[in-house]
Write an enzyme that holds these catalytic residues in place. Structure first.
Site, PDB file in Angstrom:
ATOM      1  N   ASP A 250       0.756  -1.359   0.075  1.00 53.72           N
ATOM      2  CA  ASP A 250      -0.099  -0.109   0.082  1.00 53.72           C
ATOM      3  C   ASP A 250       0.774   1.322   0.015  1.00 53.72           C
ATOM      4  OD1 ASP A 250      -2.968  -0.493   0.228  1.00 53.72           O
ATOM      5  OD2 ASP A 250      -2.870   1.105   1.470  1.00 53.72           O
ATOM      6  N   GLU A 320      -0.019  -0.513  -4.702  1.00 56.52           N
ATOM      7  CA  GLU A 320      -0.742   0.587  -4.892  1.00 56.52           C
ATOM      8  C   GLU A 320       0.025   1.760  -5.218  1.00 56.52           C
ATOM      9  OE1 GLU A 320      -4.397   2.692  -2.556  1.00 56.52           O
ATOM     10  OE2 GLU A 320      -2.326   2.670  -1.647  1.00 56.52           O
TER      11      GLU A 320
HETATM   12  C1  BGC Z   1      -5.583   2.943   1.393  1.00 56.63           C
HETATM   13  C2  BGC Z   1      -6.410   4.064   1.956  1.00 56.63           C
HETATM   14  C3  BGC Z   1      -5.951   4.577   3.376  1.00 56.63           C
HETATM   15  C4  BGC Z   1      -4.649   5.181   2.931  1.00 56.63           C
HETATM   16  C5  BGC Z   1      -3.739   5.641   4.273  1.00 56.63           C
HETATM   17  C6  BGC Z   1      -4.422   3.849   0.959  1.00 56.63           C
HETATM   18  O1  BGC Z   1      -3.441   3.296   0.195  1.00 56.63           O
HETATM   19  O2  BGC Z   1      -6.181   2.272   0.290  1.00 56.63           O
HETATM   20  O3  BGC Z   1      -7.711   3.415   2.428  1.00 56.63           O
HETATM   21  O4  BGC Z   1      -6.652   5.591   3.853  1.00 56.63           O
HETATM   22  O5  BGC Z   1      -3.860   4.199   2.391  1.00 56.63           O
HETATM   23  O6  BGC Z   1      -3.466   4.504   4.902  1.00 56.63           O
END
Ligand code: BGC
Length: 670
Positions: A250, A320
């Site tokens: 992420d 991501e």
């Molecule tokens: C997630 C979000 C989140 C953010 C901060 C992103 O990559 O998809 O839902 O709010 O990270 O953690």
């Protein structure tokens, strides 16, 4: 010393022992070097099998909203376990869980207080192990969300860091403040958080500011510190040891910050619409996509890869990063990850896409997937200035398609629900791996924006009463619609954490299961269809495209079997002169069978499953007649014509899609 003296001397026990010890030491060093070399070699070596994730559908489960098992109004792991057969029924073979780790839930689990434990709201590690075992019993893979960029403020590391206790002192991004004109201490620079406001928060214990790319409750880890990287590798190993099958990594673009900590410039375009505390007000040259990003991701990838045992245990690694497609290619080429998410449809103005808009999005991605020689533009000598193809290993690139997720409004809301099936036909039948957001298969739409006082999403709350509606992510996170019992069978509580969409009474798994032409059953038919051999490689032939209609072909190398997919993604009915537009795409003299259609939205439409379309020479096409002409096998953008000209051709209502097929052994889908 003479020779015999020397010989006598070296036979003395002390020197014999020393020599043996030296030999053993040298041997051990050599062994260590050799075994490390073997490990990194293994990591680099790609396992030459057809990877499962290429042909899977990734199904995103937002655990809070999927199934509550204990009546507290919040979904949990036991709830997911109780629904595992649903995935089998859908034909889904991989589920991606958004975070279930211990968390104060300021960002619903993305604010992690303990990376190696489960939050009690969701269950415990025992439940997690059961989930993995039960999923694996059904051949379903479990993908975890790995969130390395930040922790919760409640993580023990942060607590220690605030007190400057080693080794945690530099685990976060700490800076001194800057003296402002008014004599007060201000933040070190003008950086903004993605959820609004300064990206710096003062900590009075440490007497310094800490940096947070998102909320102040989510302090950023300091990836300049190798110890932090090692900590996060341990986290990966913990979950890999529990048998997980991959990770969505992420917020990767936020991992590193430029160490000069210079002010960002004002964003000329963004600042017009954004106020000074909104992220868009600034450019983000120093806080996103830094040169070390890929290096750090590669370190994570190597840990994950070291758990692969070719050919049986292959892990999936997704990234991501909301970024330009050309920048995303580094993840394929350099990091060793499997794919960066393609968010083009997630960010698209879905109502405006139509045929041409869809072609643009599809081809923007596809032209990076296939060497220019084979790409459409190159065929037609247009500007194909993508990259110099000779240094790129295209075999590492694999397309993927996402229309919805927990951060953006649901696609069925953005496009109109009548587009649901046609867009499923698109993303499930294009080459590549689609990701489906829970309930998308049912055509679930957003709930209305809850009032400010009922708002749950901290991004929205952070933006305040005036602006929360623009930013809230609550509407797309409403509970899964299982049946028509109270609260859609999601919970026995009278107060689910977000309201259930009132349309659940008619739109839910149970009702759709019994309706042959429901979104659910069309989705399942597509899942079945994409298992056919012709859908497993990366080749695509574009058919004719216009303002409304997008069409494409997937076929075998010989052209003896294939599928012709025609979708009206526009806002009005349109006509598809099948005669002209099947030229060169489908074999001559062979009728096309209607394999699948979306439900007809036009009372006079005669397109129905099982019909044969025989193609003849004629200008006027009616269904079951149609035209045929010379064919060669070059699908191309040359096929763009104005097809809306006159009532000629196959009439497709807005949102209508059909799959025509030719060849033997065609599958039965519905
Ligand atoms: C997630 C979000 C989140 C953010 C901060 C992103 O990559 O998809 O839902 O709010 O990270 O953690």
């Amino acid at each position: 010393m003479k020779k015999d003296e020397l010989l006598l001397f070296c036979k003395r026990p002390f020197w014999v022992r020393s020599r043996i010890a030296l030999l053993v030491a040298l041997l051990s060093i050599w062994l260590i070097i050799f075994s490390n070399a073997t490990t990194s070699e293994d990591v680099k070596k790609t396992c030459n099998v057809d990877k499962w994730w290429k042909h899977s559908i990734m199904y995103e489960v937002y655990p809070r909203s999927f199934q509550d098992s204990n009546g507290d109004g919040i979904g949990d792991l036991k709830g997911i376990i109780s629904r595992l057969d649903y995935f089998t029924y859908l034909g889904i073979d991989a589920i991606w869980l958004t975070p279930v780790y211990k968390s104060p839930m300021k960002d619903f689990g993305y604010d992690i207080a303990d990376f190696v434990d489960i939050d009690p709201l969701f269950g415990d590690l025992h439940d997690f192990k059961e989930l993995v075992a039960e999923a694996h019993n059904r051949n379903i893979k479990i993908i975890m969300n790995f969130v390395p960029n930040h922790t919760s403020r409640e993580h023990n590391w942060f607590n220690m860091s605030c007190q400057a206790i080693d080794p945690y002192k530099d685990y976060y991004v700490w800076k001194n403040g800057k003296l402002m004109n008014d004599g007060k201490m201000g933040p070190p620079n003008n950086w903004l958080g993605q959820f609004g406001g300064s990206a710096w928060t003062w900590n009075s214990q440490r007497n310094q500011f800490y940096y947070h790319a998102f909320l102040k409750e989510l302090p950023d880890l300091n990836f300049e510190n190798p110890k932090v990287i090692e900590e996060m590798k341990k986290v990966l190993r913990f979950w890999l040891d529990l048998g997980v099958d991959g990770f969505r990594i992420d917020a990767v673009s936020n991992l590193h910050e430029d160490q000069r900590f210079l002010d960002e410039l004002i964003n000329d375009e963004g600042s017009i619409s954004a106020s000074k505390d909104e992220f868009n007000y600034l450019k983000h040259v120093y806080v996103r996509h830094q040169p070390k990003t890929i290096t750090t991701v590669t370190e994570f990838v190597n840990v994950i890869r070291s758990y692969e045992k070719c050919p049986d245990t292959i892990k999936a690694i997704m990234i991501e990063d909301y970024n330009e497609v050309q920048n995303l290619m580094d993840y394929y080429d350099k990091s060793g990850a499997d794919f960066p998410y393609n968010f083009d449809f997630v960010g698209a103005d879905a109502k405006q896409l139509g045929g041409l808009g869809t072609l643009k999005l599809v081809d923007t991605w596809m032209k990076y997937m296939i060497p220019p020689k084979k790409s459409i533009e190159n065929d037609h000598k247009s500007n194909h200035s993508v990259e110099s193809s000779h240094i790129i290993d295209y075999s590492k690139r694999w397309p993927n398609w996402v229309t919805s997720n927990h951060d953006r409004h649901r696609f069925a809301t953005r496009s109109g629900e009548n587009m649901t099936d046609a867009f499923h036909m698109l993303i499930l039948l294009l080459p590549g791996t689609p990701t489906i957001y829970y309930g998308g298969e049912l055509g679930m739409t957003d709930i209305d924006v809850p009032s400010f006082s009922q708002t749950q999403d901290s991004f929205a709350l952070n933006m305040g009463l005036e602006r929360y509606k623009l930013y809230t992510r609550d509407p797309e996170r409403a509970p899964m619609q299982w049946d028509s019992s109270p609260n859609a069978g999601f919970t026995t509580s009278n107060s689910p954490w977000l309201p259930v969409n009132p349309d659940y009474v008619v739109k839910n798994f149970q009702t759709e299961k019994d309706d042959k032409m429901s979104h659910l059953n069309i989705f399942r038919a597509l899942v079945k269809l994409r298992r056919e051999k012709e859908f497993r490689d990366i080749n695509i032939g574009y058919g004719a495209v216009n303002k409304n209609i997008f069409s494409f072909v997937r076929k075998n190398a010989e052209g003896t079997k294939g599928y012709f997919i025609i979708l009206n993604l526009g806002r009005e009915p349109d006509y598809y002169p099948l005669e002209e537009h099947s030229k060169g795409l489908t074999p001559a003299n062979e009728p096309l069978k209607v394999l699948l259609t979306t439900p007809s939205y036009h009372p006079n439409s005669a397109i129905s499953i099982g019909n044969q379309i025989n193609l003849f020479h004629s200008k006027e096409i009616e269904l079951n007649q149609g035209l045929m002409a010379n064919r060669n096998l070059s699908a191309s953008l040359n096929n763009i014509h104005n097809m809306a000209d006159g009532n000629k051709g196959l009439r497709l209502e807005s949102g209508q899609g059909i799959v025509l097929a030719w060849g033997s052994d065609l599958p039965d889908l519905l």
